[in-house]
Scaffold this motif. Sequence first.
Motif, PDB file in Angstrom:
ATOM      1  N   SER A  75      52.879  16.741  96.565  1.00 50.10           N
ATOM      2  CA  SER A  75      52.576  17.326  95.251  1.00 50.10           C
ATOM      3  C   SER A  75      51.889  18.664  95.397  1.00 50.10           C
ATOM      4  O   SER A  75      52.191  19.626  94.671  1.00 50.10           O
ATOM      5  CB  SER A  75      51.696  16.359  94.445  1.00 50.10           C
ATOM      6  N   THR A  76      50.975  18.766  96.354  1.00 49.26           N
ATOM      7  CA  THR A  76      50.267  20.032  96.561  1.00 49.26           C
ATOM      8  C   THR A  76      51.229  21.115  97.004  1.00 49.26           C
ATOM      9  O   THR A  76      51.199  22.262  96.520  1.00 49.26           O
ATOM     10  CB  THR A  76      49.159  19.848  97.582  1.00 49.26           C
ATOM     11  N   ARG A  77      52.114  20.743  97.923  1.00 45.84           N
ATOM     12  CA  ARG A  77      53.065  21.728  98.410  1.00 45.84           C
ATOM     13  C   ARG A  77      54.002  22.200  97.290  1.00 45.84           C
ATOM     14  O   ARG A  77      54.239  23.411  97.125  1.00 45.84           O
ATOM     15  CB  ARG A  77      53.874  21.126  99.557  1.00 45.84           C
ATOM     16  N   ILE A  78      54.539  21.267  96.494  1.00 49.02           N
ATOM     17  CA  ILE A  78      55.463  21.649  95.422  1.00 49.02           C
ATOM     18  C   ILE A  78      54.731  22.462  94.351  1.00 49.02           C
ATOM     19  O   ILE A  78      55.263  23.452  93.822  1.00 49.02           O
ATOM     20  CB  ILE A  78      56.115  20.391  94.817  1.00 49.02           C
ATOM     21  N   THR A  79      53.500  22.069  94.016  1.00 50.27           N
ATOM     22  CA  THR A  79      52.736  22.790  92.993  1.00 50.27           C
ATOM     23  C   THR A  79      52.462  24.228  93.417  1.00 50.27           C
ATOM     24  O   THR A  79      52.610  25.173  92.637  1.00 50.27           O
ATOM     25  CB  THR A  79      51.416  22.061  92.714  1.00 50.27           C
ATOM     26  N   GLU A  80      52.063  24.399  94.672  1.00 51.84           N
ATOM     27  CA  GLU A  80      51.780  25.755  95.144  1.00 51.84           C
ATOM     28  C   GLU A  80      53.035  26.620  95.143  1.00 51.84           C
ATOM     29  O   GLU A  80      53.000  27.796  94.746  1.00 51.84           O
ATOM     30  CB  GLU A  80      51.186  25.686  96.542  1.00 51.84           C
ATOM     31  N   LEU A  81      54.165  26.019  95.586  1.00 51.29           N
ATOM     32  CA  LEU A  81      55.402  26.786  95.587  1.00 51.29           C
ATOM     33  C   LEU A  81      55.852  27.132  94.160  1.00 51.29           C
ATOM     34  O   LEU A  81      56.263  28.264  93.876  1.00 51.29           O
ATOM     35  CB  LEU A  81      56.496  26.004  96.305  1.00 51.29           C
ATOM     36  N   ALA A  82      55.768  26.162  93.247  1.00 49.72           N
ATOM     37  CA  ALA A  82      56.160  26.422  91.856  1.00 49.72           C
ATOM     38  C   ALA A  82      55.264  27.479  91.235  1.00 49.72           C
ATOM     39  O   ALA A  82      55.737  28.377  90.519  1.00 49.72           O
ATOM     40  CB  ALA A  82      56.091  25.121  91.050  1.00 49.72           C
ATOM     41  N   GLN A  83      53.971  27.410  91.509  1.00 50.47           N
ATOM     42  CA  GLN A  83      53.041  28.410  90.982  1.00 50.47           C
ATOM     43  C   GLN A  83      53.353  29.794  91.534  1.00 50.47           C
ATOM     44  O   GLN A  83      53.299  30.790  90.816  1.00 50.47           O
ATOM     45  CB  GLN A  83      51.614  28.003  91.324  1.00 50.47           C
ATOM     46  N   GLN A  84      53.715  29.852  92.795  1.00 56.06           N
ATOM     47  CA  GLN A  84      54.037  31.144  93.412  1.00 56.06           C
ATOM     48  C   GLN A  84      55.232  31.782  92.734  1.00 56.06           C
ATOM     49  O   GLN A  84      55.192  32.959  92.345  1.00 56.06           O
ATOM     50  CB  GLN A  84      54.306  30.933  94.897  1.00 56.06           C
ATOM     51  N   TYR A  85      56.315  30.999  92.561  1.00 60.69           N
ATOM     52  CA  TYR A  85      57.520  31.570  91.960  1.00 60.69           C
ATOM     53  C   TYR A  85      57.293  31.909  90.480  1.00 60.69           C
ATOM     54  O   TYR A  85      57.817  32.922  89.986  1.00 60.69           O
ATOM     55  CB  TYR A  85      58.692  30.610  92.109  1.00 60.69           C
ATOM     56  N   ALA A  86      56.511  31.098  89.778  1.00 64.92           N
ATOM     57  CA  ALA A  86      56.232  31.392  88.372  1.00 64.92           C
ATOM     58  C   ALA A  86      55.374  32.640  88.234  1.00 64.92           C
ATOM     59  O   ALA A  86      55.613  33.482  87.365  1.00 64.92           O
ATOM     60  CB  ALA A  86      55.547  30.200  87.710  1.00 64.92           C
ATOM     61  N   MET A  87      54.363  32.795  89.102  1.00 61.88           N
ATOM     62  CA  MET A  87      53.495  33.967  89.030  1.00 61.88           C
ATOM     63  C   MET A  87      54.257  35.238  89.358  1.00 61.88           C
ATOM     64  O   MET A  87      54.001  36.297  88.770  1.00 61.88           O
ATOM     65  CB  MET A  87      52.315  33.796  89.975  1.00 61.88           C
ATOM     66  N   GLU A  88      55.205  35.154  90.290  1.00 59.98           N
ATOM     67  CA  GLU A  88      55.999  36.326  90.626  1.00 59.98           C
ATOM     68  C   GLU A  88      56.805  36.820  89.418  1.00 59.98           C
ATOM     69  O   GLU A  88      56.945  38.022  89.211  1.00 59.98           O
ATOM     70  CB  GLU A  88      56.931  36.005  91.786  1.00 59.98           C
ATOM     71  N   TYR A  89      57.316  35.866  88.636  1.00 53.63           N
ATOM     72  CA  TYR A  89      58.078  36.299  87.461  1.00 53.63           C
ATOM     73  C   TYR A  89      57.157  36.743  86.337  1.00 53.63           C
ATOM     74  O   TYR A  89      57.404  37.771  85.686  1.00 53.63           O
ATOM     75  CB  TYR A  89      58.988  35.170  86.964  1.00 53.63           C
ATOM     76  N   VAL A  90      56.096  35.998  86.088  1.00 55.40           N
ATOM     77  CA  VAL A  90      55.197  36.330  84.968  1.00 55.40           C
ATOM     78  C   VAL A  90      54.569  37.691  85.184  1.00 55.40           C
ATOM     79  O   VAL A  90      54.334  38.450  84.235  1.00 55.40           O
ATOM     80  CB  VAL A  90      54.136  35.234  84.795  1.00 55.40           C
ATOM     81  N   ALA A  91      54.268  38.024  86.459  1.00 51.34           N
ATOM     82  CA  ALA A  91      53.618  39.308  86.736  1.00 51.34           C
ATOM     83  C   ALA A  91      54.502  40.496  86.387  1.00 51.34           C
ATOM     84  O   ALA A  91      54.014  41.622  86.270  1.00 51.34           O
ATOM     85  CB  ALA A  91      53.217  39.380  88.208  1.00 51.34           C
TER      86      ALA A  91
END
Length: 353
Positions: free
Chosen positions: A111-127
Motif C-alpha cells: 500500500s505504501t509503495r502504490i500510494t507513493e507512486l500514485a501521489q508522484q504521478y498525480a503531483m506531476e500532472y497537477v503541478a
Amino acid sequence: MADIRSFPLTRHLRSLPTSHVVHMRRGRVAHEGVGISFYFRALNAAISEVPTHEVELHAVFQTRTNDFQAVAVQVTVTYRFDDPGVAARRLDFSIDPYSGAWLSDPLAQVSTRITELAQQYAMEYVATSGLVDLLARGLPAIRQAMIEGLASDQRLAETSIFIAGVRIVSARPVPELEKALETPVREKVQQEADKAGFERRALAVERERAIAENELQSKIELATREQQLVVQEGANTQRRAAEAAAADKIATQGATDRSMIESEGWVAREKIVAGQKAESLRITGAAIAEAETLKLASYRGVDPAILLALAAQSVAGNLPQIGSINFTPDVISAALARLGVADSKPKTALVPE
C-alpha cells in the motif's frame, strides 16, 4: 489467513480459496497452490500466503497547482497480485507455522509503495495545471495519468502487482479557497434565482392585471346588461300599461255600448210596456164604457123610484153595516123633491166611444 491445526508430531494447514500458499521444505517447494491443504512439520517448513483477490487501497494526499494552490486529492486504487509465486519471492508474505498469521505486514508495504507512486504521478500532472482548470476538467486527466504511470512502473511489474483500476473520489482545495471559488457561482445562481423571482412576480402582476381587467370588463358588461334590462323592463311596463289602457278603453267602450244598448232596449221595452198598458187600459176602458153604456141602456124607461131603490141598494152595499135606518118625513120629502127635479131635466143618452 490459513487455518493451522496441531496433531501429534505434525501440523495441518488449510488455506482459503482466495489465498495462494507456497510451502517450502529444505529450500525446495513442497506444496504450492490456491485453496490447498497439507500436513507439515513446523521446524523445517517455510510457508508464504499471498492473497489472490483484489484489494482496494484508499489514499488522500496533498499537492499544489501551478498557481501555488493546495489541493487535496482522494483516490481509490484497486490492485491484485498477477503471479502470487513471484510476489511471494519478492515480498515477505511468510506466515507463522503455529498460528498462521503473517510475520510482517506485506500489504502495508504494498500500500505504501502504490500510494507513493500514485501521489508522484498525480503531483506531476497537477503541478502543470491551474486550480480552476483542474477543478473544472482535470480529474479525468489525473486519473489517466495515474493509470498510465502505475501500469508502466517497473517495480510494480517486478513484484507482479497488477493495477485493476483507479478512481478519483475528489479533488478539493482548502475550505477558504473553495468557498471563495463557490462565491461567483453562488452569486450567479442567486442572480438567476432573483431573475426567476422577478419574472415570476412580473408574471403574477401581469396576470393580476389581466384578472382585474377581466373583472372590470365583466362589471362593465354586467352594467350594460343591467341598463338594457332596465330599458327593456321600462318598455315592457309601458307596453303593458298601454295594452292595459287599451283594454280598459275597450272594456269601457264595451260597457258604454252595452249600457247604451241596454238603455235603448229598456226605453224600447218601456215604450212597448207603456204601449201595451195604454192599449190594455184603452181596451179595458172601452169595455167598461161599453158595459156602462149597455147598463145605462138597460135602465131606460125604468121608473125613477125603481132606479132610486137600486141606487140606494148599491150605496147600501158599499156602506158600513147599519143596524137600522129611520126615514123621517122630511127626508122622504127632500128625496122625492130631488127625484122630481131630476125627472124634469132632459135625459141624455150614453153613446159608447
